[in-house]
Design an enzyme around this catalytic site. Structure first.
Site, PDB file in Angstrom:
ATOM      1  N   ASN A  40      -2.104   0.304   6.701  1.00 54.86           N
ATOM      2  CA  ASN A  40      -1.522  -0.909   7.272  1.00 54.86           C
ATOM      3  C   ASN A  40      -0.668  -1.704   6.278  1.00 54.86           C
ATOM      4  OD1 ASN A  40      -3.612  -1.844   5.751  1.00 54.86           O
ATOM      5  ND2 ASN A  40      -4.682  -2.900   7.387  1.00 54.86           N
TER       6      ASN A  40
ATOM      7  N   GLU B  16      -9.438 -10.929  -7.793  1.00 57.19           N
ATOM      8  CA  GLU B  16      -8.535  -9.790  -7.583  1.00 57.19           C
ATOM      9  C   GLU B  16      -7.318  -9.870  -8.511  1.00 57.19           C
ATOM     10  OE1 GLU B  16      -9.765  -8.980  -2.911  1.00 57.19           O
ATOM     11  OE2 GLU B  16      -7.726  -9.599  -3.378  1.00 57.19           O
TER      12      GLU B  16
ATOM     13  N   HIS C 112      -2.247  -5.401   1.519  1.00 50.24           N
ATOM     14  CA  HIS C 112      -3.540  -6.062   1.312  1.00 50.24           C
ATOM     15  C   HIS C 112      -3.263  -7.492   0.891  1.00 50.24           C
ATOM     16  CE1 HIS C 112      -7.443  -7.172  -0.417  1.00 50.24           C
ATOM     17  NE2 HIS C 112      -6.739  -7.692  -1.404  1.00 50.24           N
TER      18      HIS C 112
ATOM     19  N   TYR D 142     -12.361  -2.013  -4.084  1.00 49.78           N
ATOM     20  CA  TYR D 142     -12.885  -2.198  -2.727  1.00 49.78           C
ATOM     21  C   TYR D 142     -14.410  -2.095  -2.675  1.00 49.78           C
ATOM     22  CZ  TYR D 142      -8.345  -2.283  -0.317  1.00 49.78           C
ATOM     23  OH  TYR D 142      -7.104  -2.638   0.161  1.00 49.78           O
TER      24      TYR D 142
ATOM     25  N   LYS E  15       0.819  -1.218   0.000  1.00 51.79           N
ATOM     26  CA  LYS E  15       0.000   0.000   0.000  1.00 51.79           C
ATOM     27  C   LYS E  15       0.859   1.277   0.000  1.00 51.79           C
ATOM     28  CE  LYS E  15      -3.967  -2.226   2.259  1.00 51.79           C
ATOM     29  NZ  LYS E  15      -4.963  -2.130   3.371  1.00 51.79           N
TER      30      LYS E  15
HETATM   31  P1  RTP Z   1      -7.042  -6.199   3.373  1.00 52.14           P
HETATM   32  O1  RTP Z   1      -8.401  -6.514   2.789  1.00 52.14           O
HETATM   33  O2  RTP Z   1      -6.526  -4.833   3.008  1.00 52.14           O
HETATM   34  O3  RTP Z   1      -6.047  -7.274   3.126  1.00 52.14           O
HETATM   35  O4  RTP Z   1      -7.179  -6.139   4.956  1.00 52.14           O
HETATM   36  P2  RTP Z   1      -8.051  -7.003   5.926  1.00 52.14           P
HETATM   37  O5  RTP Z   1      -8.715  -8.139   5.212  1.00 52.14           O
HETATM   38  O6  RTP Z   1      -7.170  -7.312   7.091  1.00 52.14           O
HETATM   39  O7  RTP Z   1      -9.128  -5.946   6.397  1.00 52.14           O
HETATM   40  P3  RTP Z   1     -10.599  -5.630   5.823  1.00 52.14           P
HETATM   41  O8  RTP Z   1     -11.562  -5.803   6.943  1.00 52.14           O
HETATM   42  O9  RTP Z   1     -10.842  -6.378   4.550  1.00 52.14           O
HETATM   43  O10 RTP Z   1     -10.485  -4.072   5.526  1.00 52.14           O
HETATM   44  C1  RTP Z   1      -9.888  -3.625   4.348  1.00 52.14           C
HETATM   45  C2  RTP Z   1      -8.965  -2.463   4.668  1.00 52.14           C
HETATM   46  O11 RTP Z   1      -9.737  -1.361   5.095  1.00 52.14           O
HETATM   47  C3  RTP Z   1      -8.981  -0.585   6.011  1.00 52.14           C
HETATM   48  N1  RTP Z   1      -9.708  -0.481   7.279  1.00 52.14           N
HETATM   49  N2  RTP Z   1      -9.813   0.628   7.945  1.00 52.14           N
HETATM   50  N3  RTP Z   1     -10.485   2.596   9.875  1.00 52.14           N
HETATM   51  C4  RTP Z   1     -10.852   1.335  10.060  1.00 52.14           C
HETATM   52  O12 RTP Z   1     -11.449   0.971  11.051  1.00 52.14           O
HETATM   53  C5  RTP Z   1     -10.516   0.350   9.047  1.00 52.14           C
HETATM   54  N4  RTP Z   1     -10.855  -0.926   9.056  1.00 52.14           N
HETATM   55  C6  RTP Z   1     -10.332  -1.462   7.932  1.00 52.14           C
HETATM   56  C7  RTP Z   1      -7.651  -1.274   6.204  1.00 52.14           C
HETATM   57  O13 RTP Z   1      -6.710  -0.687   5.291  1.00 52.14           O
HETATM   58  C8  RTP Z   1      -7.961  -2.698   5.802  1.00 52.14           C
HETATM   59  O14 RTP Z   1      -6.804  -3.388   5.415  1.00 52.14           O
HETATM   60 MG    MG Z   2      -9.876  -7.885   3.393  1.00 59.38          MG
END
Ligand code: RTP
Ligand code: MG
Length: 140
Positions: free
Chosen positions: A114, A128, A117, A51, A11
């Site tokens: 973070n 994807e 992804h 997204y 990212k």
């Molecule tokens: P990713 O899809 O990016 O691999 O991450 P992930 O599965 O761990 O998390 P996901 O729940 O799919 O959320 C996608 C991305 O959204 C951002 N996020 N921000 N501000 C917040 O509370 C929040 N929660 C999620 C993060 O960049 C997350 O990786």
């Molecule tokens: Mg995710």
């Protein structure tokens, strides 16, 4: 376990801090092979499309603006159980919860910014990968 492919994105917070090589070393050390990779800049519209599954979430605007804020490195990782293995290397979404040694524990700046992804299942990985790569860009 079967050989899988998964879509990974380094990212903008990580490309900005010149962390691509350090993050790739963690993938390779875990046995994941980088079989395709390119550095691109997403438009806001492309980030929203990628997204779309999160479009109703409160952080959607923040997330898509961040993903369009600088270059990203999109990559296809291959290996045994690559989807799950990559998520183990990444660590929990919130760096405060991420296990020591994971990408997010070492490099993530916040729950939003973070660093990486990773696809969450083989089916979403296929979608994807197709979003970013054509067949001739995928080396076996
Ligand atoms: P990713 O899809 O990016 O691999 O991450 P992930 O599965 O761990 O998390 P996901 O729940 O799919 O959320 C996608 C991305 O959204 C951002 N996020 N921000 N501000 C917040 O509370 C929040 N929660 C999620 C993060 O960049 C997350 O990786
Ligand atoms: Mg995710």
């Amino acid at each position: 376990m079967a050989i899988e492919r998964t879509l990974s994105i380094i990212k903008p917070d990580a490309t900005r801090r010149n962390l691509t090589g350090k993050i790739n070393a963690k993938f390779e050390d875990a046995g994941l092979r980088i079989v395709a990779q390119k550095r691109i800049q997403l438009s806001l519209q492309q980030a929203q499309q990628f997204y779309a599954v999160h479009s109703a979430r409160p952080f959607f605007g923040e997330l898509t603006e961040f993903m369009a804020s600088g270059p990203v490195v999109v990559q296809v990782l291959e290996g045994e159980g690559a989807v799950l293995k990559n998520r183990e290397v990444m660590g929990a979404t919130n760096p405060k919860d991420a296990a020591p040694g994971t990408v997010r524990a070492e490099f993530a700046e916040s729950v939003g910014e973070n660093s990486v992804h990773g696809s969450d299942a083989p089916e979403t990985a296929a979608q994807e990968i197709a979003f970013f790569f054509s067949g001739i860009e995928l080396v076996g």
